[in-house]
Design a protein around this motif. Structure first.
Motif, PDB file in Angstrom:
ATOM      1  N   TRP A  55       0.782  -1.180  -0.220  1.00 32.68           N
ATOM      2  CA  TRP A  55       0.072   0.035   0.094  1.00 32.68           C
ATOM      3  C   TRP A  55       0.670   1.286  -0.110  1.00 32.68           C
ATOM      4  O   TRP A  55       0.404   2.361  -0.475  1.00 32.68           O
ATOM      5  CB  TRP A  55      -1.086  -0.044   1.105  1.00 32.68           C
ATOM      6  CG  TRP A  55      -0.436   0.341   2.431  1.00 32.68           C
ATOM      7  CD1 TRP A  55       0.122  -0.677   3.368  1.00 32.68           C
ATOM      8  CD2 TRP A  55       0.132   1.443   3.301  1.00 32.68           C
ATOM      9  NE1 TRP A  55       0.885  -0.126   4.489  1.00 32.68           N
ATOM     10  CE2 TRP A  55       0.443   1.276   4.341  1.00 32.68           C
ATOM     11  CE3 TRP A  55      -0.286   2.832   2.617  1.00 32.68           C
ATOM     12  CZ2 TRP A  55       1.027   2.323   5.161  1.00 32.68           C
ATOM     13  CZ3 TRP A  55       0.262   3.745   3.412  1.00 32.68           C
ATOM     14  CH2 TRP A  55       0.728   3.524   4.727  1.00 32.68           C
ATOM     15  N   LEU A  56       1.938   1.094   0.735  1.00 32.75           N
ATOM     16  CA  LEU A  56       2.882   2.187   0.649  1.00 32.75           C
ATOM     17  C   LEU A  56       3.362   2.760  -0.676  1.00 32.75           C
ATOM     18  O   LEU A  56       3.530   3.815  -0.987  1.00 32.75           O
ATOM     19  CB  LEU A  56       4.034   2.237   1.657  1.00 32.75           C
ATOM     20  CG  LEU A  56       5.022   3.295   2.008  1.00 32.75           C
ATOM     21  CD1 LEU A  56       4.086   4.422   2.591  1.00 32.75           C
ATOM     22  CD2 LEU A  56       6.392   2.788   2.923  1.00 32.75           C
ATOM     23  N   ALA A  73       1.837   2.090  -3.547  1.00 32.07           N
ATOM     24  CA  ALA A  73       0.646   2.341  -4.213  1.00 32.07           C
ATOM     25  C   ALA A  73       0.344   4.078  -3.988  1.00 32.07           C
ATOM     26  O   ALA A  73      -0.122   4.845  -4.803  1.00 32.07           O
ATOM     27  CB  ALA A  73      -0.580   1.799  -3.769  1.00 32.07           C
ATOM     28  N   ALA A  74       0.729   4.509  -2.580  1.00 28.35           N
ATOM     29  CA  ALA A  74       0.424   5.771  -2.256  1.00 28.35           C
ATOM     30  C   ALA A  74       1.728   6.748  -2.372  1.00 28.35           C
ATOM     31  O   ALA A  74       1.715   7.793  -2.084  1.00 28.35           O
ATOM     32  CB  ALA A  74       0.207   5.690  -0.741  1.00 28.35           C
ATOM     33  N   SER A  75       2.874   6.031  -2.768  1.00 32.13           N
ATOM     34  CA  SER A  75       4.131   6.957  -2.875  1.00 32.13           C
ATOM     35  C   SER A  75       4.172   8.267  -3.938  1.00 32.13           C
ATOM     36  O   SER A  75       4.726   9.079  -3.454  1.00 32.13           O
ATOM     37  CB  SER A  75       5.387   5.996  -3.496  1.00 32.13           C
ATOM     38  OG  SER A  75       5.830   5.180  -2.454  1.00 32.13           O
ATOM     39  N   ARG A  76       3.525   7.739  -4.855  1.00 34.30           N
ATOM     40  CA  ARG A  76       3.426   9.204  -5.997  1.00 34.30           C
ATOM     41  C   ARG A  76       2.798  10.312  -5.229  1.00 34.30           C
ATOM     42  O   ARG A  76       3.284  11.400  -5.145  1.00 34.30           O
ATOM     43  CB  ARG A  76       2.915   8.767  -7.114  1.00 34.30           C
ATOM     44  CG  ARG A  76       3.197   9.848  -8.154  1.00 34.30           C
ATOM     45  CD  ARG A  76       2.720   9.547  -9.529  1.00 34.30           C
ATOM     46  NE  ARG A  76       3.581   8.242  -9.958  1.00 34.30           N
ATOM     47  CZ  ARG A  76       4.848   8.138 -10.429  1.00 34.30           C
ATOM     48  NH1 ARG A  76       5.485   9.259 -10.404  1.00 34.30           N
ATOM     49  NH2 ARG A  76       5.284   7.141 -10.849  1.00 34.30           N
ATOM     50  N   PRO A  77       1.628  10.244  -4.736  1.00 31.08           N
ATOM     51  CA  PRO A  77       0.791  11.542  -4.155  1.00 31.08           C
ATOM     52  C   PRO A  77       1.373  11.679  -2.852  1.00 31.08           C
ATOM     53  O   PRO A  77       1.382  13.100  -2.365  1.00 31.08           O
ATOM     54  CB  PRO A  77      -0.610  10.913  -3.983  1.00 31.08           C
ATOM     55  CG  PRO A  77      -0.598   9.679  -4.130  1.00 31.08           C
ATOM     56  CD  PRO A  77       0.625   9.130  -4.935  1.00 31.08           C
ATOM     57  N   LEU A  78       1.978  10.777  -2.185  1.00 30.78           N
ATOM     58  CA  LEU A  78       2.586  11.041  -0.927  1.00 30.78           C
ATOM     59  C   LEU A  78       3.940  11.487  -0.601  1.00 30.78           C
ATOM     60  O   LEU A  78       4.585  11.485   0.528  1.00 30.78           O
ATOM     61  CB  LEU A  78       2.225   9.725   0.352  1.00 30.78           C
ATOM     62  CG  LEU A  78       0.574   9.787   0.693  1.00 30.78           C
ATOM     63  CD1 LEU A  78       0.522   8.701   1.588  1.00 30.78           C
ATOM     64  CD2 LEU A  78       0.148  11.133   1.193  1.00 30.78           C
TER      65      LEU A  78
END
Length: 161
Positions: free
Chosen positions: A116-117, A119-124
């Motif tokens: 999940w991290l 998957a969230a790497s680009r916006p976060l």
């Protein structure tokens, strides 16, 4: 597509490279001086499981495997919530004003987040990089304290007559 996170920092520590290398090579000792390293468990050989938690509300579960444990370069591969590598290059450094023997730590890390991290790497990305910066601040400050306390406990060098 995976987001590659690259980090680079350099800082001076008022301790000789061999002492810094011993401290950084001893993963089991990290929780005693690096506040963001929650736990370390030896896995045998040159591998250890390391749990890290910085400011964000999640704990990274990593397996670090030594590539080299000899100064001037200490390097590990990283698996788990992050995949990639981390290295410290240790350079003898006279330090500010040339008054104390020390070490320039040149830190490099290149990793890809998984699950999940990942998957969230680009916006976060900005938040994750801020979190990493906080973690490395804990490393810098904790390592400096640890090496200073260790030097005080060792006492002054013997005097030759």
């Amino acid at each position: 597509m995976a987001v590659v996170h690259r980090f680079h920092e350099a800082w001076h520590v008022a301790a000789p490279p061999d002492q810094v290398a011993r401290t950084l090579s001893d993963l089991a000792g990290y929780p005693s001086w690096w506040p963001e390293v929650v736990a370390v468990a030896a896995l045998g050989g040159d591998s250890a499981r390391v749990l890290c938690r910085s400011r964000l509300p999640y704990t990274l579960d990593l397996v670090l495997t030594a590539v080299t444990r000899e100064a001037p370069r200490l390097e590990v591969t990283v698996e788990g919530h992050l995949e990639g590598w981390v290295r410290f290059d240790l350079v003898p450094d006279p330090g500010p004003r040339g008054t104390a023997e020390g070490t320039l730590l040149d830190f490099h890390q290149e990793v890809v987040a998984t699950g999940w991290l990942g998957a969230a790497s680009r916006p976060l990305r900005p938040v994750l990089h801020w979190n990493h910066h906080r973690m490395m601040q804990g490393c810098r400050d904790g390592l400096a304290r640890h090496l200073t306390v260790g030097a005080r406990q060792a006492g002054p060098p013997p005097v030759s007559l």
